[in-house]
Design a protein around this motif. Sequence first.
Motif, PDB file in Angstrom:
ATOM      1  N   SER A  42       0.929  -1.408   0.098  1.00  0.00           N
ATOM      2  CA  SER A  42      -0.087  -0.025   0.009  1.00  0.00           C
ATOM      3  C   SER A  42       0.795   1.297  -0.076  1.00  0.00           C
ATOM      4  O   SER A  42       0.553   2.088  -0.832  1.00  0.00           O
ATOM      5  N   ARG A  47      -1.268   4.471  -0.969  1.00  0.00           N
ATOM      6  CA  ARG A  47      -2.644   4.339  -0.638  1.00  0.00           C
ATOM      7  C   ARG A  47      -2.490   4.937   0.953  1.00  0.00           C
ATOM      8  O   ARG A  47      -3.509   4.584   1.778  1.00  0.00           O
ATOM      9  N   GLU A  86     -14.157   2.374   0.925  1.00  0.00           N
ATOM     10  CA  GLU A  86     -13.427   0.997   0.565  1.00  0.00           C
ATOM     11  C   GLU A  86     -14.195   0.088   0.433  1.00  0.00           C
ATOM     12  O   GLU A  86     -13.847  -1.113   0.340  1.00  0.00           O
ATOM     13  N   SER A  87     -15.686   0.110   0.794  1.00  0.00           N
ATOM     14  CA  SER A  87     -16.475  -0.832   0.949  1.00  0.00           C
ATOM     15  C   SER A  87     -17.462  -1.227  -0.130  1.00  0.00           C
ATOM     16  O   SER A  87     -18.000  -0.140  -0.784  1.00  0.00           O
ATOM     17  N   THR A 101     -14.728  -5.683   1.196  1.00  0.00           N
ATOM     18  CA  THR A 101     -13.913  -4.626   0.339  1.00  0.00           C
ATOM     19  C   THR A 101     -14.323  -4.935  -1.391  1.00  0.00           C
ATOM     20  O   THR A 101     -14.948  -6.007  -1.646  1.00  0.00           O
ATOM     21  N   ALA A 110     -12.771  -2.311   6.613  1.00  0.00           N
ATOM     22  CA  ALA A 110     -12.243  -2.289   5.182  1.00  0.00           C
ATOM     23  C   ALA A 110     -10.774  -2.589   5.262  1.00  0.00           C
ATOM     24  O   ALA A 110     -10.131  -2.113   4.163  1.00  0.00           O
ATOM     25  N   ILE A 112      -8.549  -1.028   6.924  1.00  0.00           N
ATOM     26  CA  ILE A 112      -7.841   0.447   7.056  1.00  0.00           C
ATOM     27  C   ILE A 112      -7.015   0.597   8.205  1.00  0.00           C
ATOM     28  O   ILE A 112      -7.617   0.155   9.334  1.00  0.00           O
ATOM     29  N   LEU A 124      -4.721   2.536   3.504  1.00  0.00           N
ATOM     30  CA  LEU A 124      -5.811   1.667   3.046  1.00  0.00           C
ATOM     31  C   LEU A 124      -5.072   0.451   2.354  1.00  0.00           C
ATOM     32  O   LEU A 124      -3.924   0.435   1.954  1.00  0.00           O
ATOM     33  N   LYS A 127      -5.608  -1.592  -3.919  1.00  0.00           N
ATOM     34  CA  LYS A 127      -6.866  -1.440  -4.559  1.00  0.00           C
ATOM     35  C   LYS A 127      -7.315  -3.091  -5.061  1.00  0.00           C
ATOM     36  O   LYS A 127      -8.450  -3.460  -4.934  1.00  0.00           O
TER      37      LYS A 127
END
Length: 251
Positions: A42, A47, A86-87, A101, A110, A112, A124, A127
């Motif tokens: 990340s 992120r 993020e969800s 997610t 999520a 985090i 985060l 992706k």
Amino acid sequence: MELFAVPGLPEVREGDDLAALIDDAVDLRSDDVVCVASTVVSKAEGRAFDLDAFPPSPRAVEVAERLADCTGEQKDPRFAQAVLEESTELIMEAPFLLTATHFGHVGVNAGIDRSNVPDHDLLLLPKRPTESAARIRAGIDADRVVVTDTSGRPFRHGQRGVAIGWDGLPASRDWRGEADRDGRELGVTVQNVVDELAAAANLVAGEGDGGTPVVVVRGWSFGDHDGSNAHFRAVAGDFVRQALREWRYDP
């Protein structure tokens, strides 16, 4: 098989070539499995964010207020907004946020993270962690990569390492149709090997300020079995998730 942490990796920053950092730090073999903590993935992928990047929507304010009422602790609606973004689903809204997610992982908030982020408030999850694993694999000498995270589990206390992305190996090996020691045919056994590798790696990686983000698994073989990339349970057959959708927290 043996597992060892990769020493001497620098603090990873946005834009760093994580594969090159790993390849420079350790002599890898083609049949190694390289387990990489999602934290450094990340960071390399940019992120990390501040809370101000998530101005709260009315829904986020509602979620934060509900959590505050349940827990007696003030909750930042900006954090709730980050979780919402993020969800794909809030499976539970109280007494904590259990979410799905965008890539299928179910976990708290999520995934985090608010620790080990020196220059920002939040980190985060990647992706698309399986694509991240493929990029790392393309830049190192090993043929198998697992991106890991730590996650709680239903019916168990504490957290363990889990796989959220992988490349170069199937997620599961299928024992169905093979025989047990008494000759009985196995009918349901499908072994989630990427989760097991992630959990083993987490024992070596450690936690807190002593953690090391990359672990090499050497000498492990998938064996002569059928494989599958089924990893996250399909919603239609996830009866626990379906039950939780109907459950409401009543303190």
